[in-house]
Design a protein around this motif. Structure first.
Motif, mmCIF file in Angstrom:
data_model
loop_
_atom_site.group_PDB
_atom_site.id
_atom_site.type_symbol
_atom_site.label_atom_id
_atom_site.label_comp_id
_atom_site.label_asym_id
_atom_site.label_seq_id
_atom_site.Cartn_x
_atom_site.Cartn_y
_atom_site.Cartn_z
ATOM 1 N N ARG A 116 -11.588 40.887 -27.883
ATOM 2 C CA ARG A 116 -10.390 40.058 -27.838
ATOM 3 C C ARG A 116 -10.047 39.501 -29.235
ATOM 4 N N LYS A 154 3.842 43.928 -22.073
ATOM 5 C CA LYS A 154 2.780 43.229 -21.327
ATOM 6 C C LYS A 154 1.732 44.233 -20.843
ATOM 7 N N ALA A 157 -5.967 43.277 -19.690
ATOM 8 C CA ALA A 157 -6.823 42.665 -20.718
ATOM 9 C C ALA A 157 -7.877 43.646 -21.233
ATOM 10 N N SER A 192 0.662 41.976 -25.355
ATOM 11 C CA SER A 192 -0.079 40.791 -24.906
ATOM 12 C C SER A 192 -0.277 40.823 -23.400
ATOM 13 N N THR A 193 -1.258 40.043 -22.939
ATOM 14 C CA THR A 193 -1.537 39.963 -21.505
ATOM 15 C C THR A 193 -0.587 38.946 -20.878
ATOM 16 N N ASP A 194 -0.670 38.807 -19.537
ATOM 17 C CA ASP A 194 0.195 37.816 -18.888
ATOM 18 C C ASP A 194 -0.214 36.386 -19.263
ATOM 19 N N LYS A 195 -1.406 36.241 -19.884
ATOM 20 C CA LYS A 195 -1.797 34.905 -20.373
ATOM 21 C C LYS A 195 -1.464 34.758 -21.864
ATOM 22 N N ASP A 196 -0.675 35.695 -22.379
ATOM 23 C CA ASP A 196 -0.261 35.708 -23.791
ATOM 24 C C ASP A 196 -1.414 35.892 -24.770
ATOM 25 N N GLU A 197 -2.498 36.523 -24.324
ATOM 26 C CA GLU A 197 -3.552 36.901 -25.281
ATOM 27 C C GLU A 197 -3.110 38.207 -25.944
#
Ligand code: ADP
Ligand code: ASP
Ligand code: MG
Length: 322
Positions: A116, A154, A157, A192-197
């Motif tokens: 990550r 999007k 992860a 990015s992921t749905d958690k904005d990572e």
């Protein structure tokens, strides 16, 4: 409407970037290009990996690498951005590099680089290059906007090789482009992921970014600009007499790229193939050349074989047991 993508091989030096800016100014309006995807400057992704590895190994000299990366981008700003906008652009670059330094400091202290954190570190390559190039285009008199693809593309992860959620991505892209009529300068490779990572799409993934955009926008063609005259009959680094293939089918391109032809990142083909959108591979150093056109109905070639590709260092595993 078209989407262009320029790889690291096309944006190695300020001089080369200058050439691309001229090329965009001449072509983008004429061809109704709505988005241009850029990779990181040549070699920067590898440098970022090396820097992160040094930090994870507890080597304080990772900061030397960081300085080299910073200088390279500041030098590009001095060469390409007009004097009135240089200090502002340099300030943004320094801010980005401070963020990068913070995360690398953390990696250095705990001596651990998670997939990550690594994706976050790698994202700086494309974020920096696209920032500089978008400001350089404006300086050259061509209106455009910087677009961070992480806001639209999007993924899950699976850091390092994330899988795209096409439905959400498609509606994000449609909404963004209907509200932004100016040419968009888009960071390749990052999402990015749905958690904005922050995630990345795999090495060479900027081709895929262009494909995702082209598919979502229903482009008439996606152009991948690189440093060779198209898909060649074989890897020019191994076969000096390799020559360009003018047309090929999606299936042929898929096979060539899956089995080692680095000129296209394999996942690029599917989104365009399913919508029948042609892909053209063009040479930045020979823009008037035909390149290679990849589509559903390629003409039969002069030869019975389209091309040969190869993969190095493949291990053969033989399983035997009771
Ligand atoms: P970019 O930075 O533009 O994405 P890449 O280095 O990813 O460029 O891909 C282009 C390179 O792919 C070429 O310089 C060439 O050395 C290599 N390559 C390998 N196989 C082929 C092939 N069959 N046809 C064309 N290029 C190939
Ligand atoms: N900069 C990324 C890489 O080197 C993505 C790309 O160039 O397509 O893999
Ligand atoms: Mg590439």
């Amino acid at each position: 409407m078209k989407v262009y993508k320029f790889g690291g091989s096309s944006v190695g030096t300020p001089d080369r970037i200058k050439g691309i800016i001229d090329l965009i100014i001449v072509r983008a309006e004429r061809e109704n290009c709505r988005a241009v995807v850029f990779s990181a400057f040549q070699g920067v992704t590898d440098q970022l990996i090396e820097t992160a590895n040094l930090a994870a190994a507890g080597r304080a000299d990772y900061t030397d690498n960081l300085k080299i990366i910073e200088n390279r981008h500041l030098e590009a700003v001095r060469a390409l951005v007009d004097i009135h906008h240089q200090s502002n652009t340099m300030a943004v670059i320094k801010m980005l590099l401070n963020d990068l330094d913070d995360i690398l400091q953390g990696v250095y202290l705990i001596k651990e680089l998670s997939p990550r954190s690594k994706d976050f570190v790698l994202s700086f390559g494309e974020r920096l290059s696209n920032l500089v190039i978008s400001r350089a285009l404006v300086s050259a008199g061509h209106d455009c906007e910087f677009l961070d693809a992480r806001t639209l593309i999007k993924t899950n992860a699976n850091f390092g090789n994330a899988q795209v959620n096409m439905d959400v991505t498609q509606s994000n892209i449609t909404a963004h482009f209907s509200a932004h009529p100016l040419l968009q300068i888009v960071t390749g490779f990052v999402a990015s992921t749905d958690k904005d990572e922050t995630t990345t799409l795999g090495r060479g993934g900027s081709d895929y970014t262009a494909s995702i955009l082209g598919a979502a926008l229903g482009a008439e063609e996606v152009q991948i600009w690189t440093d060779v005259d198209g898909v060649l009959t074989s890897d020019p680094r191994k076969v000096t007499r390799a020559f360009p293939v003018e047309t090929m089918t999606y299936e042929e391109a898929l096979e060539m790229s899956h089995f080692g032809a680095k000129v296209i990142y394999p996942p690029t083909i599917q989104p365009l193939m399913s919508r029948g959108i042609p892909i053209r591979i063009k040479n930045t150093f020979n823009p008037s050349g035909f390149g290679t056109l990849i589509s559903a109905d390629a003409l039969p070639g002069k030869y019975s074989i389209r091309g040969i590709s190869s993969i190095d260092d493949v291990p053969l595993l033989r399983l035997q047991g009771t």
